[in-house]
Scaffold this active site. Sequence first.
Site, PDB file in Angstrom:
ATOM      1  N   HIS A  21      72.911   2.800   9.796  1.00  0.00           N
ATOM      2  CA  HIS A  21      73.561   2.452   8.530  1.00  0.00           C
ATOM      3  C   HIS A  21      73.467   0.954   8.257  1.00  0.00           C
ATOM      4  O   HIS A  21      73.027   0.534   7.202  1.00  0.00           O
ATOM      5  CB  HIS A  21      75.021   2.902   8.561  1.00  0.00           C
ATOM      6  CG  HIS A  21      75.876   2.238   7.523  1.00  0.00           C
ATOM      7  ND1 HIS A  21      75.761   2.537   6.187  1.00  0.00           N
ATOM      8  CD2 HIS A  21      76.828   1.285   7.613  1.00  0.00           C
ATOM      9  CE1 HIS A  21      76.627   1.790   5.505  1.00  0.00           C
ATOM     10  NE2 HIS A  21      77.275   1.027   6.351  1.00  0.00           N
ATOM     11  N   PHE A  22      73.862   0.137   9.226  1.00  0.00           N
ATOM     12  CA  PHE A  22      73.911  -1.283   8.861  1.00  0.00           C
ATOM     13  C   PHE A  22      72.553  -1.967   8.924  1.00  0.00           C
ATOM     14  O   PHE A  22      72.412  -3.068   8.427  1.00  0.00           O
ATOM     15  CB  PHE A  22      75.024  -2.040   9.596  1.00  0.00           C
ATOM     16  CG  PHE A  22      74.910  -2.158  11.087  1.00  0.00           C
ATOM     17  CD1 PHE A  22      73.905  -2.893  11.665  1.00  0.00           C
ATOM     18  CD2 PHE A  22      75.853  -1.557  11.906  1.00  0.00           C
ATOM     19  CE1 PHE A  22      73.830  -3.022  13.037  1.00  0.00           C
ATOM     20  CE2 PHE A  22      75.780  -1.678  13.275  1.00  0.00           C
ATOM     21  CZ  PHE A  22      74.764  -2.409  13.849  1.00  0.00           C
ATOM     22  N   HIS A  23      71.559  -1.285   9.482  1.00  0.00           N
ATOM     23  CA  HIS A  23      70.227  -1.861   9.296  1.00  0.00           C
ATOM     24  C   HIS A  23      69.724  -1.608   7.875  1.00  0.00           C
ATOM     25  O   HIS A  23      68.825  -2.296   7.405  1.00  0.00           O
ATOM     26  CB  HIS A  23      69.248  -1.329  10.336  1.00  0.00           C
ATOM     27  CG  HIS A  23      69.346  -2.071  11.639  1.00  0.00           C
ATOM     28  ND1 HIS A  23      70.245  -1.744  12.623  1.00  0.00           N
ATOM     29  CD2 HIS A  23      68.686  -3.162  12.102  1.00  0.00           C
ATOM     30  CE1 HIS A  23      70.136  -2.595  13.637  1.00  0.00           C
ATOM     31  NE2 HIS A  23      69.201  -3.472  13.351  1.00  0.00           N
TER      32      HIS A  23
ATOM     33  N   ARG B  56      75.122   4.129  20.424  1.00  0.00           N
ATOM     34  CA  ARG B  56      74.611   2.802  20.088  1.00  0.00           C
ATOM     35  C   ARG B  56      74.895   1.891  21.275  1.00  0.00           C
ATOM     36  O   ARG B  56      75.515   2.292  22.253  1.00  0.00           O
ATOM     37  CB  ARG B  56      75.308   2.285  18.837  1.00  0.00           C
ATOM     38  CG  ARG B  56      76.777   2.019  19.057  1.00  0.00           C
ATOM     39  CD  ARG B  56      77.523   1.703  17.788  1.00  0.00           C
ATOM     40  NE  ARG B  56      77.296   0.333  17.353  1.00  0.00           N
ATOM     41  CZ  ARG B  56      78.124  -0.312  16.518  1.00  0.00           C
ATOM     42  NH1 ARG B  56      79.189   0.286  16.049  1.00  0.00           N
ATOM     43  NH2 ARG B  56      77.875  -1.542  16.143  1.00  0.00           N
ATOM     44  N   ARG B  57      74.484   0.661  21.191  1.00  0.00           N
ATOM     45  CA  ARG B  57      74.865  -0.389  22.140  1.00  0.00           C
ATOM     46  C   ARG B  57      74.648   0.008  23.590  1.00  0.00           C
ATOM     47  O   ARG B  57      75.506  -0.175  24.433  1.00  0.00           O
ATOM     48  CB  ARG B  57      76.335  -0.738  21.961  1.00  0.00           C
ATOM     49  CG  ARG B  57      76.653  -1.290  20.613  1.00  0.00           C
ATOM     50  CD  ARG B  57      78.093  -1.692  20.527  1.00  0.00           C
ATOM     51  NE  ARG B  57      78.233  -2.844  19.644  1.00  0.00           N
ATOM     52  CZ  ARG B  57      79.368  -3.437  19.394  1.00  0.00           C
ATOM     53  NH1 ARG B  57      80.456  -3.038  19.972  1.00  0.00           N
ATOM     54  NH2 ARG B  57      79.428  -4.456  18.597  1.00  0.00           N
TER      55      ARG B  57
ATOM     56  N   HIS C  77      85.511  -5.946   8.572  1.00  0.00           N
ATOM     57  CA  HIS C  77      84.954  -5.246   7.423  1.00  0.00           C
ATOM     58  C   HIS C  77      84.656  -6.174   6.254  1.00  0.00           C
ATOM     59  O   HIS C  77      83.545  -6.144   5.735  1.00  0.00           O
ATOM     60  CB  HIS C  77      85.771  -4.039   6.977  1.00  0.00           C
ATOM     61  CG  HIS C  77      84.956  -3.201   6.057  1.00  0.00           C
ATOM     62  ND1 HIS C  77      83.923  -2.413   6.503  1.00  0.00           N
ATOM     63  CD2 HIS C  77      84.911  -3.120   4.714  1.00  0.00           C
ATOM     64  CE1 HIS C  77      83.316  -1.871   5.480  1.00  0.00           C
ATOM     65  NE2 HIS C  77      83.887  -2.276   4.385  1.00  0.00           N
TER      66      HIS C  77
ATOM     67  N   TYR D  19      81.093  -7.753   3.408  1.00  0.00           N
ATOM     68  CA  TYR D  19      80.988  -8.101   1.988  1.00  0.00           C
ATOM     69  C   TYR D  19      80.665  -9.567   1.813  1.00  0.00           C
ATOM     70  O   TYR D  19      80.095  -9.955   0.801  1.00  0.00           O
ATOM     71  CB  TYR D  19      82.253  -7.680   1.242  1.00  0.00           C
ATOM     72  CG  TYR D  19      82.316  -6.183   1.180  1.00  0.00           C
ATOM     73  CD1 TYR D  19      81.464  -5.499   0.323  1.00  0.00           C
ATOM     74  CD2 TYR D  19      83.117  -5.457   2.028  1.00  0.00           C
ATOM     75  CE1 TYR D  19      81.434  -4.130   0.307  1.00  0.00           C
ATOM     76  CE2 TYR D  19      83.100  -4.078   2.019  1.00  0.00           C
ATOM     77  CZ  TYR D  19      82.251  -3.421   1.163  1.00  0.00           C
ATOM     78  OH  TYR D  19      82.206  -2.065   1.158  1.00  0.00           O
TER      79      TYR D  19
END
Lengths: 256, 77, 615, 69
Positions: free
Chosen positions: C400-402, C463-464, C249, C253
């Site tokens: 989300h992370f794209h 996903r994946r 995580h 950041y």
Amino acid sequence: MVLIVGIIATITYGTVGLGIAMVDDEEDTISPSELDEDERFSDPRVEQVGENEYEAYVVAQTFIYQPDPIEVPEDSEVTFYVTSRDVIHSFSLVGTNVNTMVVPGEVSSVTAEFDEPAEYGVICNEYCGSGHHDMEGMLYVVPEDEFDLTELSVTADDEVELGDDATFDVTVENGQLDDLETAIELEVGDETIEEDVTVPGDDTYETTLTVDSTDLGEGDHDWTVTVDDHTESGTLSVVEDLEDDEDDEDGGDDDE
Amino acid sequence: MSSATEQNQADQGAGGPQLDHPVREIGHDEYDPIGTLTLIMLYFLLLAFLWVFMYFVEFLGNDPTVIGWIGTGVGMA
Amino acid sequence: MSDATVNDAAKTTESTTSEPLGETYLDKFPAEAKVVRSALYSSFLALALGGLFGVIQTLHRTDFLRIMESETYYTVLTAHGVFLVIAFTIFFLVGVFTWAVTTSLDREVEDIRFTWAWLGTMTAGAAMAAAAILAGFTDSLDMSADVLFTFYAPMQAHPLFYLGLTVFVVGTWMAGADWFRSWFAWKKENPGERIPLPTFMVLTTMIMWYVATLGVATAILAFLLPWSLGLIDSVNPTLTRTLFWFFGHPVVYFWLMPAYMMWYVLLPKLSGGKLFSDPLARVVFVLFLLLSTPVGIHHQYLDPGISEGFKFIAMTNTMFLLLPSLLTAFTVVASMEHGARQRGGTGRIGWLKALPWRDPVFAGMALAGLMFAAGGFSGMINAGMNINYLVHNTLWVPGHFHLTVGTAVALTFMAASYWFIPQLTGKKLWNRPVALVQVVLWFVGMTFMANAMHRAGLLGMPRRTAEPQYDGFEYEAGVGSVAELDAQIALGGIILTLSLVLFFAVIIGTVLGSRSDEVPANGYADTLSGPEDSPKILDNLKLWFGLAVVLVIIAYTFPLLSIIERGGLFGPDITAFPQSIDIVSMAWLTVEQYATDTFTSATEVAQATIDGVLR
Amino acid sequence: MRISTEGLLIVLAFTVVLVVELRTVLAWFNLELTVFESLMFSVALIVAIVVWALFPQDGSRDTDASGSS
């Protein structure tokens, strides 16, 4: 700040008010190499444990689920105990909130209520190797009257000498807790024998049905044993003289 | 608005570092980020609305859901 | 639309450059510029490869074009993940951090050979890991690392993969040491002075990184590497997984902080204004330092073997992590508004039109920030504990992370490149309109892709996976159809690829151009409210470091102990003693109380600062 | 040109976001559009914006950027 507190409050409401539980550490660990000796996972299955309460023992491994399909009745509360034989998988009912990781060495237990008959795809959503995309199973939630945990097995003679009795050893196992009132029906050739039985909950009923082979006559006769929707069948040969080992007719197991 | 434009062009003419002081200089005390507050409030409202929508419609409408009783988890017992 | 005239008028000034001309970074720090340039080029190489793998897998999983076997998909996916989120982002950020430290301290690195040494170490590590991954494409080498970015045991990669990651991380540790060294030297010469904001950001981010990488270092060095070499037989999958997320995580950041830094130190300047508040920016970075690490368990909400209590605590921490991001939204938008108003913008909403949208650097970063706002929302959902059942491991998560790493970070980096490359080469940006089209295309492409991914995730699409098409059932789409969502994802992927091609065209065009004296001067944004307004305690890095460590110890000791008690250090074959967890939980509740108190006081400091600034 | 080419580009980018979500939003209000209808609508919307933007208001200037993109 208000936003954050509001969000946490919603989640807490979901947990406390609606009773949504997270997968957690309530189950003991298990050695993935010894699943075959484990009483729960050596025979992956569905079991009734209370009125409308069921437990499903599921093994995930590359790239299948056992059992597949899983069948449970409507209006039931089912606890799935899922473990993995090899790598990390998931056990996820598509289009629902039943979704858990399956980690080798751990047993995931998730409980869900199924109110109506439905069909759900079960998929693995954690990458587990080159065939990951083929890993799927099905969960059928069936109407109550179509659901049973009855198992029928029949041991019958292959061959009898004309004039002898042909025997059919029938075992009916009732996996549900309620008594099962049903009838065992044997059809062989033109003969039909019926026996009304009551199998107590979580118990087994054994009986032996006999047919006089004279009534059947010489030749091959197809037979079928039916209990509710379950059938077993085979063929019985009635012959003039048993060729060899005459009385030793412990008959091979029926064919499935 | 139009006067601002002229001043901007005037700055260009001077060839100075135009955009450091493009139209007017606003110091800390006189600056009131009202537009920011407007946008942030809009964003918050949207977040709150979407959160409620996601939780109560999408999530809780996606039955069946894993249930259990608090206290069965050892951590909270 | 009356403001259009302002835009038009301002345009002539901007068509050359939006900033005053002067000494570039290359003029001032020629040796460092070379290092930064090399780091950036390495990151671009990773971006190119990662992007190529990205479009291949997009078309594969949506079933539009399958040029390979589905088994190979996972090699492609591993490469896409590792190249983009590890190599691209981290190479870029070490370059930017070097720029930030040297520029803001106004001094050269202490020893340029050391600087090259860490860049070399990182490159060597990246090359090793890349070799292990790419070897998966060929059967002639008995090597592969199709374990995806998360390399969950018991899936095992070739030792070279683990070794490469280790060497790479050690390189980043050395880089951090280099910047701390610069700061120590500067502090000696400037006693009592406030740390310049960009350096402050670099240092806090690196402290966070040191803390966070301990998790992955332990996972790799103590377990996975010896295990892959055959020195130990078994690992505890829950333990290595938890250690991974201990790092997994905060690493987001680590990508995000440099983007935040760009938004804080470059964006206000590009908007024609000043950073709204220096102290607020410091508070934000301190909060990230404190809260980034003790939250990793929120990636494991659906893991068996971790109690619900630990999960709830991880969620609470995570939700408070929203605070610095929301503060950032406020500060950055306020800085942009300041710029817009100085440029003549008016009205509650109308000021937005006065922003320099035609500047690709500004437009890219602003659009990235906007996408981050959307990504922030899906992040809130991900952070929610029981709602996680809905989205865990579905396509929602890549959606989300794209938005976050794939747009907020990547698009900011690309836009920043349009500012950095001229600084580092002394050459004028080749073709600004193309650069603007590029950033807008990225925004549009990602809108299609991320939107469809989120919605497909809500239908339960995983996903994946190489082929999210199953035999036994079909997804039920409320609005639209799965085919439509697939088409959107594929279309998005193609637009993004096009955008990447344009990006490389602009970068190559710029690098191949000739030196120009029209490059804007090196520098960063002034502040409206400067460091003199911020409490001195904010600069006490030792305090924050100590507090961060304490929080991590508090958040992780008991979960880790409990996992080890259950499964043993080396996996499930070792008998566990789960009944003792009850005792652990009791102790935990006491500690939690303490943690909450600490946190409350930290929040009060932040709150006081905010109040002070707003007043 | 009413707004600059770059301004138009940005406006169109935001329009795309709107268009992509439009069908879902309308569905909440029981307005079901087919893919084709929503596609036609979005094309119409974009054409309208472009026409509006290109509508000559103050002569034909601003050609510097549009040529190279």
